[in-house]
Design a protein around this motif. Structure first.
Motif, PDB file in Angstrom:
ATOM      1  N   GLU A  27     -68.517   3.403 -85.100  1.00 54.63           N
ATOM      2  CA  GLU A  27     -67.234   2.856 -85.543  1.00 54.63           C
ATOM      3  C   GLU A  27     -66.610   1.944 -84.487  1.00 54.63           C
ATOM      4  N   GLY A  28     -66.623   2.368 -83.256  1.00 55.76           N
ATOM      5  CA  GLY A  28     -66.059   1.548 -82.176  1.00 55.76           C
ATOM      6  C   GLY A  28     -66.829   0.259 -81.977  1.00 55.76           C
ATOM      7  N   LYS A  29     -68.128   0.330 -82.067  1.00 54.00           N
ATOM      8  CA  LYS A  29     -68.955  -0.859 -81.896  1.00 54.00           C
ATOM      9  C   LYS A  29     -68.747  -1.849 -83.041  1.00 54.00           C
ATOM     10  N   LEU A  30     -68.543  -1.346 -84.250  1.00 54.76           N
ATOM     11  CA  LEU A  30     -68.279  -2.217 -85.386  1.00 54.76           C
ATOM     12  C   LEU A  30     -66.937  -2.933 -85.230  1.00 54.76           C
ATOM     13  N   GLY A  31     -65.963  -2.255 -84.684  1.00 54.74           N
ATOM     14  CA  GLY A  31     -64.663  -2.879 -84.424  1.00 54.74           C
ATOM     15  C   GLY A  31     -64.789  -4.018 -83.420  1.00 54.74           C
ATOM     16  N   ALA A  32     -65.544  -3.797 -82.362  1.00 54.89           N
ATOM     17  CA  ALA A  32     -65.757  -4.846 -81.360  1.00 54.89           C
ATOM     18  C   ALA A  32     -66.529  -6.019 -81.953  1.00 54.89           C
ATOM     19  N   LEU A  33     -67.502  -5.739 -82.789  1.00 56.38           N
ATOM     20  CA  LEU A  33     -68.265  -6.791 -83.453  1.00 56.38           C
ATOM     21  C   LEU A  33     -67.375  -7.605 -84.377  1.00 56.38           C
ATOM     22  N   ASN A  34     -66.512  -6.947 -85.097  1.00 56.87           N
ATOM     23  CA  ASN A  34     -65.575  -7.632 -85.978  1.00 56.87           C
ATOM     24  C   ASN A  34     -64.661  -8.562 -85.190  1.00 56.87           C
ATOM     25  N   ASP A  35     -64.147  -8.095 -84.057  1.00 54.28           N
ATOM     26  CA  ASP A  35     -63.298  -8.935 -83.202  1.00 54.28           C
ATOM     27  C   ASP A  35     -64.057 -10.156 -82.702  1.00 54.28           C
ATOM     28  N   SER A  36     -65.298  -9.971 -82.322  1.00 53.86           N
ATOM     29  CA  SER A  36     -66.110 -11.086 -81.835  1.00 53.86           C
ATOM     30  C   SER A  36     -66.337 -12.123 -82.930  1.00 53.86           C
ATOM     31  N   ILE A  37     -66.588 -11.672 -84.128  1.00 59.00           N
ATOM     32  CA  ILE A  37     -66.802 -12.594 -85.247  1.00 59.00           C
ATOM     33  C   ILE A  37     -65.523 -13.363 -85.553  1.00 59.00           C
ATOM     34  N   GLN A  38     -64.391 -12.696 -85.493  1.00 59.32           N
ATOM     35  CA  GLN A  38     -63.123 -13.378 -85.730  1.00 59.32           C
ATOM     36  C   GLN A  38     -62.854 -14.429 -84.655  1.00 59.32           C
ATOM     37  N   ASN A  39     -63.134 -14.103 -83.392  1.00 59.19           N
ATOM     38  CA  ASN A  39     -62.959 -15.073 -82.311  1.00 59.19           C
ATOM     39  C   ASN A  39     -63.889 -16.261 -82.484  1.00 59.19           C
ATOM     40  N   LEU A  40     -65.110 -16.017 -82.895  1.00 61.15           N
ATOM     41  CA  LEU A  40     -66.067 -17.091 -83.125  1.00 61.15           C
ATOM     42  C   LEU A  40     -65.600 -17.995 -84.260  1.00 61.15           C
ATOM     43  N   THR A  41     -65.075 -17.394 -85.309  1.00 62.19           N
ATOM     44  CA  THR A  41     -64.566 -18.171 -86.447  1.00 62.19           C
ATOM     45  C   THR A  41     -63.416 -19.066 -86.005  1.00 62.19           C
ATOM     46  N   ARG A  42     -62.499 -18.536 -85.202  1.00 61.39           N
ATOM     47  CA  ARG A  42     -61.380 -19.339 -84.700  1.00 61.39           C
ATOM     48  C   ARG A  42     -61.871 -20.479 -83.815  1.00 61.39           C
ATOM     49  N   THR A  43     -62.841 -20.189 -82.958  1.00 64.68           N
ATOM     50  CA  THR A  43     -63.380 -21.217 -82.062  1.00 64.68           C
ATOM     51  C   THR A  43     -64.044 -22.334 -82.845  1.00 64.68           C
ATOM     52  N   ILE A  44     -64.819 -21.984 -83.856  1.00 66.26           N
ATOM     53  CA  ILE A  44     -65.481 -22.988 -84.672  1.00 66.26           C
ATOM     54  C   ILE A  44     -64.450 -23.820 -85.433  1.00 66.26           C
ATOM     55  N   ALA A  45     -63.411 -23.185 -85.945  1.00 65.00           N
ATOM     56  CA  ALA A  45     -62.365 -23.901 -86.688  1.00 65.00           C
ATOM     57  C   ALA A  45     -61.627 -24.875 -85.775  1.00 65.00           C
TER      58      ALA A  45
END
Length: 48
Positions: A27-45
């Motif tokens: 569960e904790g690792k999935l939360g960190a992965l989700n945060d990373s994906i959101q940061n990547l999405t913002r960076t790409i945008a």
């Protein structure tokens, strides 16, 4: 935490206790992965 796992293993069986332990760990690792994906999405945008 360990005592609770041992009690659960005796009550519901070893496979269920292992599954519960792994779900809690992942569960904790999935939360960190989700945060990373959101940061990547913002960076790409921002680069468009």
């Amino acid at each position: 935490m360990m005592q609770e796992l041992m009690t659960a293993a005796g009550s519901v069986g070893f496979p269920m206790a292992v599954t519960a332990y792994l779900l809690v760990r992942i569960e904790g690792k999935l939360g960190a992965l989700n945060d990373s994906i959101q940061n990547l999405t913002r960076t790409i945008a921002q680069t468009k």
